[in-house]
Design an enzyme around this catalytic site. Structure first.
Site, PDB file in Angstrom:
ATOM      1  N   CYS A  44       0.853  -1.181   0.000  1.00 27.56           N
ATOM      2  CA  CYS A  44       0.000   0.000   0.000  1.00 27.56           C
ATOM      3  C   CYS A  44       0.893   1.236   0.000  1.00 27.56           C
ATOM      4  CB  CYS A  44      -0.847   0.017   1.259  1.00 27.56           C
ATOM      5  SG  CYS A  44      -1.678  -1.544   1.566  1.00 27.56           S
ATOM      6  N   ARG A  56       1.126   2.446  -6.284  1.00 31.46           N
ATOM      7  CA  ARG A  56       1.533   1.412  -5.328  1.00 31.46           C
ATOM      8  C   ARG A  56       0.394   0.473  -4.949  1.00 31.46           C
ATOM      9  NH1 ARG A  56       6.267   2.418  -2.518  1.00 31.46           N
ATOM     10  NH2 ARG A  56       5.574   1.129  -0.811  1.00 31.46           N
ATOM     11  N   TRP A 108      -3.658  -1.707  -1.224  1.00 26.29           N
ATOM     12  CA  TRP A 108      -3.564  -2.918  -2.039  1.00 26.29           C
ATOM     13  C   TRP A 108      -3.875  -4.031  -1.052  1.00 26.29           C
ATOM     14  CZ3 TRP A 108      -2.320  -4.047  -7.155  1.00 26.29           C
ATOM     15  CH2 TRP A 108      -2.010  -5.374  -7.426  1.00 26.29           C
ATOM     16  N   ASN A 134       1.305   0.152   5.994  1.00 24.04           N
ATOM     17  CA  ASN A 134       1.713  -0.631   4.828  1.00 24.04           C
ATOM     18  C   ASN A 134       2.531  -1.794   5.349  1.00 24.04           C
ATOM     19  OD1 ASN A 134       2.771  -1.621   2.409  1.00 24.04           O
ATOM     20  ND2 ASN A 134       4.395  -0.086   2.362  1.00 24.04           N
ATOM     21  N   GLY A 135       2.117  -3.029   5.007  1.00 26.30           N
ATOM     22  CA  GLY A 135       2.851  -4.203   5.477  1.00 26.30           C
ATOM     23  C   GLY A 135       1.869  -5.276   5.921  1.00 26.30           C
ATOM     24  N   GLU A 183      11.355 -20.352 -17.819  1.00 25.87           N
ATOM     25  CA  GLU A 183      11.103 -18.971 -17.411  1.00 25.87           C
ATOM     26  C   GLU A 183      12.215 -18.047 -17.936  1.00 25.87           C
ATOM     27  OE1 GLU A 183       8.630 -17.421 -16.481  1.00 25.87           O
ATOM     28  OE2 GLU A 183       9.332 -15.595 -15.517  1.00 25.87           O
ATOM     29  N   LYS A 214      11.526 -14.780 -20.228  1.00 27.82           N
ATOM     30  CA  LYS A 214      12.004 -13.423 -19.872  1.00 27.82           C
ATOM     31  C   LYS A 214      12.855 -12.849 -20.989  1.00 27.82           C
ATOM     32  CE  LYS A 214       9.855 -13.061 -17.566  1.00 27.82           C
ATOM     33  NZ  LYS A 214       8.658 -13.166 -16.897  1.00 27.82           N
ATOM     34  N   GLU A 230      10.787 -12.155 -24.198  1.00 25.81           N
ATOM     35  CA  GLU A 230       9.862 -11.019 -24.048  1.00 25.81           C
ATOM     36  C   GLU A 230      10.596  -9.687 -24.114  1.00 25.81           C
ATOM     37  OE1 GLU A 230       6.436 -11.621 -20.961  1.00 25.81           O
ATOM     38  OE2 GLU A 230       8.281 -12.106 -19.920  1.00 25.81           O
ATOM     39  N   HIS A 239      16.608 -35.350 -29.155  1.00 27.74           N
ATOM     40  CA  HIS A 239      15.495 -35.877 -29.946  1.00 27.74           C
ATOM     41  C   HIS A 239      15.049 -34.883 -31.015  1.00 27.74           C
ATOM     42  CE1 HIS A 239      15.201 -39.333 -27.342  1.00 27.74           C
ATOM     43  NE2 HIS A 239      15.119 -38.538 -26.268  1.00 27.74           N
ATOM     44  N   LYS A 269       0.188  -6.602 -19.558  1.00 28.72           N
ATOM     45  CA  LYS A 269       0.374  -7.105 -18.196  1.00 28.72           C
ATOM     46  C   LYS A 269      -0.694  -8.142 -17.864  1.00 28.72           C
ATOM     47  CE  LYS A 269       2.495  -7.177 -14.398  1.00 28.72           C
ATOM     48  NZ  LYS A 269       3.793  -7.833 -14.505  1.00 28.72           N
TER      49      LYS A 269
END
Ligand code: G6P
Length: 606
Positions: free
Chosen positions: A2, A28, A75, A101-102, A479, A483, A486, A502, A601
Site C-alpha cells: 500500500c 503502489r 492494495w 503498509n505491510g 522462465e 524473460k 519477451e 530428440h 500485463k
C-alpha cells in the site's frame, strides 16, 4: 504494497496536500483509499473503495479541515477491498488513527486477546489490531509515543505506520520495519510517506527511517528512536535530485530493475501467508481425486515448479496445465472430485478464468493463488491464498514469479506434513531454508549482476538462444527463455536437456549459444553429459550453476554462480540471473524493458 502518507502544515489545510500525495502514490496500490485529519479536537475520516479521483469526487476528501492528517491508498492483503477495510483505522474511542503498509503476522493472536478485553473490531484488516493495541497502552500511559512503542514491541511482521491522535494533535508518530518510510522536511510543512513521490513537489530534503525505528514528526522536525531501547538516533537530511518518475522507480532507471531488486522484500512478504487459508487449500488438494495446476505465461511456470515440489516433498501427483489448453485436453474428465489450483498474478487472465468457469460448471473445486484481492479469481475460488507482492508495473513478471514459488513451496511443505510424508527434521530443515530465502535472494542479486552485465554484451547479437535444464533446472530454463524473449526479442527455445537430442540438437552448430541451468542436484550428472553433447558440436556454452561448482564451471565458456540453495527452492534463486540478463539484453538492444512490444500485463482476450 500500500502507500501511506502524512503531513503537518503550518498555514492552510492538510487535506488537499494529502489527496494530491495519494494521487502520486496510487501506482503502489489502488483498490481503496482514505484520509484522516484532526480538527476541533476530533478525528475526521473519509474513505471508500475505488480510485482516488472517484473517491474524491464522491466524498470531497480534500475539503476536510485540519492542519495535520494521514492518508492511505490500499492494495488489499487482509480483508476485501471495501469502505470498512479501507484505511485509516481508528481505535474504539476515535482518538487514534492509523495508516499501515505491510503485514502483521500475529494479528489473529492479538485480535483474539483484544476481543477478550472487549475491543470491538469493525474491519477484517490486520491494521485495526494496531489501532486497538496502541489505544490499550495509551489508556495506561496517556502518552502516544510510549503507547506506540509498547504496542509495536508485541507486533510481528512488516510495517510502515503513521499514527495521529487527538491527544497530541501536533505530531505524527512514525514506525518502520521492512516497509519503506521517508520523511520530507519542507518550509512550514513536514511530510512522511512510503515513497518520496508523495511530497516531492513540495520538498526534496528527506530523511529515511531505518528498520526498527520510531519517529516523532512535528513542524519542528523529526526525532528518531530505536524501538528496542528508545535510544535516540541522529540522522542528517539528504537532498534528492529526482524527478517524480525517478521517485516512482525509487531511483532505478526502470520498473523492471526496481522490481528485480524488490525481491528480497517480496519473497519475505510471501512467507507471511495466512495460515488458515493455506491449511484450507492443503485440505482440498489432499482430497482431490486428481489435482490440476493451471496458469498462463509465467504463472504456468510456477505451476510446473509446484508439480515438482508437490511430488518430491508431499508425494502428491499433480498435473500442471497451460490454462488455454485445459478444456480441450482434460475438460471431459473434470468432475466433482477434481481439484484445480489456479495461479494468476492478476486473477484476471481470461484463459485461466475460462477454464475455471468450465470446471465450476462440472462441480470441480476451484482454488486460487493470486496477487489481487477482489480479482475475479478470488471471487470464484472456494478458497484462495494471496502472495502479498503489491503491484508489479514492468510487463514481464519478475517479483510476482518468485513470490508465487515461495507460496507454493509453503503449500508443498504443509501438504507433506499433512500427508505424513516427511520427517520432523526434514520439515525443520525446509523451514530454515524458506526462512533464509530473502537473504539468499538479496545475495544473488548483488553477486550476479556484474557477471550478467558482461554476459549480455556477449549474447546481445545472438540470432537464437537455446535454454536447457533438467528437473527444476528445466522449469527455470523455461522462465529464462520467456524473460529473455519477451524483453530482448531474441528468438529462443527451452527444453528439458534430455529432449535436446530428440531433434533440437540439429540447430546446434559452431558458436550457437546454449544456456544451461545446472543446480547441484541428482540431475547434475546427466546435465553435464548434455553439456558435452553441445560442446562436441561447437556450441558456446553458458552455465548458471552453484557457486564453487568448479567441475561445471570449467566446462562453460561463461559461468554465472549463484549461492547454494535447497533444490526445491532453486528456481527462486536461479531465475534471478536470467531476469537481469533479459533486462540488460533489452538495454543493449535499445529496447524499453518495461514495455515490451505486443505484450500486456494482464491478458483479458482469448
Ligand atoms: C500475460 C503477462 C505475463 C503473465 C501472464 C499470466 O501474458 O504478460 O507476464 O505471466 O499474462 O498472467 P497472470 O496475471 O494470470 O499471472
Amino acid at each position: 504494497m500500500c502507500g501511506i502518507f502524512g503531513c503537518i502544515v503550518g498555514d492552510g489545510r492538510a487535506a488537499p496536500i494529502l489527496v494530491r500525495g495519494l494521487k502520486m502514490l496510487e501506482y503502489r496500490g489502488y483498490d481503496s483509499a482514505g484520509i484522516a485529519t484532526i480538527d476541533g479536537g476530533k478525528i475526521l475520516v473519509k474513505k471508500d473503495v475505488g480510485k482516488i479521483d472517484e473517491i474524491e469526487e464522491r466524498l470531497l476528501m480534500s475539503e476536510l479541515p485540519g492542519k495535520i492528517g494521514i492518508a492511505h491508498t490500499r492494495w488489499a492483503t487482509h480483508g476485501a477491498p471495501n469502505a470498512v477495510n479501507a484505511h485509516p483505522h481508528l481505535d474504539m474511542h476515535s482518538r487514534i488513527a492509523v495508516v499501515h503498509n505491510g503485514i502483521i503476522e500475529n494479528y489473529l493472536e492479538l485480535k483474539r486477546e483484544l476481543m477478550e478485553l472487549r475491543y470491538n473490531f469493525v474491519s477484517k484488516t490486520d491494521t485495526e489490531v494496531v489501532a486497538h493495541l496502541i489505544s490499550h497502552s495509551f489508556s495506561k500511559h496517556g502518552d502516544l509515543l510510549a503507547a506506540t512503542v509498547e504496542a509495536l514491541r508485541r507486533v510481528r511482521g512488516s510495517y510502515s505506520l503513521a499514527i495521529i491522535s487527538t491527544a497530541s494533535p501536533d505530531r505524527i508518530i512514525l514506525a518502520r520495519r521492512e516497509s519503506p518510510l521517508i520523511v520530507g522536511l519542507g518550509d512550514g510543512a513536514v511530510f512522511a510517506a512510503s515513497d518520496v513521490s508523495a511530497f516531492l513537489e513540495r520538498t526534496n530534503r528527506v530523511v529515511y527511517l531505518e528498520d526498527g525505528e520510531v519517529g516523532v514528526l512535528t513542524l519542528n522536525g523529526l526525532t528518531i528512536y530505536k524501538l528496542d531501547n528508545m535510544e535516540g538516533v541522529s540522522r542528517k537530511p539528504v537532498t534528492l535530485n529526482w524527478s517524480i518518475e525517478a521517485a516512482h522507480k525509487a531511483g532505478f532507471p526502470h520498473f523492471t530493475l526496481k522490481e528485480i531488486y524488490d525481491q528480497p522484500l517480496t519473497v519475505r512478504e510471501a512467507l507471511r501467508i495466512q495460515e488458515q487459508y493455506a491449511d484450507l487449500i492443503v485440505e482440498f488438494l489432499d482430497r482431490g481425486r486428481e489435482v490440476f495446476l493451471l496458469g498462463a505465461g509465467t504463472s504456468y511456470h510456477a505451476c510446473l515448479a509446484a508439480s515438482y515440489m508437490f511430488s518430491k516433498l508431499a508425494r502428491l501427483v499433480t498435473y500442471p496445465v497451460v490454462a488455454s489448453e485445459f478444456v480441450e485436453n482434460f475438460g471431459n474428465a473434470v468432475g466433482i472430485d477434481t481439484v484445480i489450483l489456479a495461479v494468476s498474478q492478476s486473477g484476471e487472465t481470461i484463459d485461466t478464468l475460462n477454464a475455471l468457469e468450465y470446471a465450476r460448471l462440472r462441480a470441480a473445486t476451484v482454488l486460487g493463488l493470486t496477487n489481487v484481492v477482489g480479482s475475479t479469481l478470488t471471487r470464484i475460488s472456494r478458497a484462495y491464498i494471496l502472495q502479498n507482492t503489491g503491484p508489479e508495473i514492468g510487463v514481464a513478471a519478475t517479483k510476482t514469479f518468485t513470490a508465487q514459488l515461495t507460496v507454493l513451496a509453503q503449500l508443498a511443505l504443509r501438504l507433506a506434513r499433512k500427508r505424513g510424508k516427511v520427517s520432523q527434521s526434514e520439515i525443520d530443515r525446509f523451514k530454515d531454508d524458506l526462512h533464509n530465502l530473502p537473504q539468499l535472494v538479496s545475495e544473488t542479486i548483488k553477486s550476479v549482476e556484474p557477471e550478467v552485465k558482461s554476459l549480455s554484451d556477449v549474447l546481445s547479437q545472438a540470432k537464437v538462444l537455446v535454454f536447457l535444464g533438467r528437473g527444476l533446472g528445466y522449469v527455470t530454463s523455461l522462465e529464462a527463455r520467456l524473460k529473455v524473449m519477451e524483453l530482448s526479442y531474441i528468438p529462443s527455445i527451452a527444453l528439458p536437456a534430455g529432449e535436446s537430442k530428440h531433434g533440437p540438437i540439429s540447430i546446434v552448430e559452431e558458436d550457437r549459444n546454449v544456456v544451461f541451468t545446472i543446480p547441484r542436484d541428482e540431475t547434475r550428472k546427466l546435465a553435464i553429459n548434455n553439456v558435452m553433447e553441445m560442446k562436441a558440436r561447437g556450441a558456446k556454452v553458458t552455465i548458471v550453476g552453484e557457486d564453487g561448482d568448479s567441475e561445471v564451471a570449467e566446462l562453460a565458456d561463461h559461468f554465472v554462480g549463484v549461492p547454494k540453495v535447497n533444490y526445491l527452492l532453486s528456481p527462486i534463486v536461479y531465475v534471478i540471473p536470467y531476469q537481469l540478463l533479459a533486462y540488460y539484453l533489452a538495454l543493449r538492444r535499445g529496447l524499453d524493458p518495461d514495455k515490451p512490444r505486443n505484450l500486456a500485463k494482464s491478458v483479458t482476450v482469448l
